[in-house]
Scaffold this motif. Structure first.
Motif, PDB file in Angstrom:
ATOM      1  N   PRO A   4      18.030  -0.050  -2.983  1.00 56.55           N
ATOM      2  CA  PRO A   4      16.695   0.097  -2.407  1.00 56.55           C
ATOM      3  C   PRO A   4      15.625   0.082  -3.501  1.00 56.55           C
ATOM      4  O   PRO A   4      15.875   0.549  -4.616  1.00 56.55           O
ATOM      5  N   LEU A   5      14.444  -0.461  -3.169  1.00 56.62           N
ATOM      6  CA  LEU A   5      13.334  -0.466  -4.133  1.00 56.62           C
ATOM      7  C   LEU A   5      12.732   0.928  -4.187  1.00 56.62           C
ATOM      8  O   LEU A   5      12.585   1.590  -3.170  1.00 56.62           O
ATOM      9  N   THR A   6      12.351   1.354  -5.368  1.00 57.85           N
ATOM     10  CA  THR A   6      11.698   2.657  -5.477  1.00 57.85           C
ATOM     11  C   THR A   6      10.383   2.555  -6.243  1.00 57.85           C
ATOM     12  O   THR A   6       9.478   3.368  -6.050  1.00 57.85           O
ATOM     13  N   GLU A  13       4.502  -5.024  -3.501  1.00 61.70           N
ATOM     14  CA  GLU A  13       4.749  -6.467  -3.473  1.00 61.70           C
ATOM     15  C   GLU A  13       5.579  -6.864  -2.250  1.00 61.70           C
ATOM     16  O   GLU A  13       5.319  -7.871  -1.602  1.00 61.70           O
ATOM     17  N   ALA A  14       6.599  -6.050  -1.956  1.00 61.36           N
ATOM     18  CA  ALA A  14       7.456  -6.351  -0.795  1.00 61.36           C
ATOM     19  C   ALA A  14       6.640  -6.259   0.494  1.00 61.36           C
ATOM     20  O   ALA A  14       6.774  -7.101   1.388  1.00 61.36           O
ATOM     21  N   PHE A  15       5.776  -5.258   0.579  1.00 57.47           N
ATOM     22  CA  PHE A  15       4.928  -5.104   1.771  1.00 57.47           C
ATOM     23  C   PHE A  15       4.010  -6.321   1.916  1.00 57.47           C
ATOM     24  O   PHE A  15       3.884  -6.888   3.002  1.00 57.47           O
ATOM     25  N   ASP A  16       3.400  -6.727   0.798  1.00 52.18           N
ATOM     26  CA  ASP A  16       2.491  -7.890   0.842  1.00 52.18           C
ATOM     27  C   ASP A  16       3.242  -9.171   1.200  1.00 52.18           C
ATOM     28  O   ASP A  16       2.707 -10.046   1.868  1.00 52.18           O
ATOM     29  N   MET A  48       3.224  -0.954  11.173  1.00 55.05           N
ATOM     30  CA  MET A  48       3.013  -1.186   9.733  1.00 55.05           C
ATOM     31  C   MET A  48       3.375   0.056   8.919  1.00 55.05           C
ATOM     32  O   MET A  48       3.966  -0.039   7.837  1.00 55.05           O
ATOM     33  N   LEU A  49       3.013   1.214   9.460  1.00 56.29           N
ATOM     34  CA  LEU A  49       3.330   2.472   8.766  1.00 56.29           C
ATOM     35  C   LEU A  49       4.846   2.648   8.658  1.00 56.29           C
ATOM     36  O   LEU A  49       5.380   2.974   7.589  1.00 56.29           O
ATOM     37  N   ALA A  54       9.895   1.975   5.351  1.00 58.77           N
ATOM     38  CA  ALA A  54      11.264   1.440   5.303  1.00 58.77           C
ATOM     39  C   ALA A  54      11.399   0.227   4.381  1.00 58.77           C
ATOM     40  O   ALA A  54      12.503  -0.279   4.185  1.00 58.77           O
ATOM     41  N   ILE A  55      10.278  -0.249   3.810  1.00 55.51           N
ATOM     42  CA  ILE A  55      10.311  -1.532   3.086  1.00 55.51           C
ATOM     43  C   ILE A  55      11.280  -1.514   1.899  1.00 55.51           C
ATOM     44  O   ILE A  55      11.888  -2.526   1.560  1.00 55.51           O
TER      45      ILE A  55
END
Lengths: 186, 88
Positions: A4-6, A13-16, A48-49, A54-55
């Protein structure tokens, strides 16, 4: 699936990359399932929240399907908070939500002097909610069968059969109430 | 995405009955392209099936034009909301 990204920058970046490009589609789908602009905007914010939280665990595959599933769960939770008695059947819940602000004017009154587009509108409003929602997702919002299945939590076969039945009903409605046979005034 | 049944040759012409069964998939571009090409050939040659296709395509096109109003403002606000999530 990787770790997982932390890191905060990686999460942003993942969200964008995965969420932001889908905002417009999410909003259009939310309009279809809530049939209300304010509720739709709230639902997309909620989605989105949840997606942001969870991203870090998202593997990057099929972001739209992932977001539509999040939206479906968010919508079910929102309805449960408002109407706990509806939660025995989630499918019925989506139908109920979709039908709440239905126009009560008669089909004939609605199509009077308003042409083909109005007749279509009237035919759509006359559909049972579960059919109308599928038509809105596939025909109005241009989702694939699989994407519509993801948001409604039903198999793609159900999407196909509802779509077929809905379009047949629309056609009959156009003939009976709008006087359109084969898409043209009779 | 549906495929033509294995017992039908990929190049054999589509029948009216077959086209009737898959017309909705055809309109939604949810079928194998080779099979769709056979359906297109049939629709161009068969008046009844062509009319049927035209009727449903007209309904689908009309529905596709039916977008909610004020979408742009809402989407702009949602993008701003997205920025607020990642800027904190």
């Amino acid at each position: 699936m990787g770790d997982p990204l932390t890191d905060e920058r990686e999460l942003k970046e993942a969200f964008d990359r995965y969420v932001v490009p889908e905002i417009e589609v999410l909003y259009r789908v939310a309009r279809s399932i809530t049939r209300n602009a304010t509720d739709a905007e709230d639902l997309v914010q909620d989605t989105m929240l949840r997606a942001f939280r969870a991203i870090g665990r998202f593997d990057g595959r099929h972001p739209r399907a992932w977001l539509l599933t999040i939206m479906r769960n968010a919508q079910i939770n929102r309805v449960r908070r408002k109407r706990p008695e509806l939660m025995r059947d989630p499918d019925a819940t989506m139908d109920r939500v979709a039908s709440e602000d239905k126009d009560d004017a008669s089909p004939e009154a609605q199509v009077l002097d308003r042409g083909y587009e109005a007749a279509i509108e009237s035919a759509l409003d006359a559909l049972p909610a579960k059919f109308r929602t599928v038509v809105e997702l596939v025909d109005v919002q241009a989702l694939s069968y699989q994407e519509a299945a993801d948001i409604l939590g039903v198999p793609t076969g159900t999407i196909m059969s509802r779509l077929h039945r809905a379009r047949t009903r629309i056609r009959k409605h156009l003939e009976q109430h709008g006087g359109y046979v084969n898409g043209r005034p009779a | 995405m549906i495929r033509r049944p294995w017992y039908r040759s990929k190049t054999s012409p589509a029948s009216c009955r077959e086209v009737g069964r898959v017309l909705q998939h055809y309109l939604d571009s949810e079928m194998d392209p080779e099979w769709a090409a056979r359906v297109t050939e049939h629709l161009e040659a068969c008046k009844d099936c062509g009319l049927e296709e035209e009727t449903y395509r007209e309904i689908k096109s009309s529905l596709a034009r039916r977008q909610p109003s004020a979408t742009d403002d809402a989407v702009a606000r949602l993008r701003e909301f997205g920025r607020s999530l990642t800027d904190d």
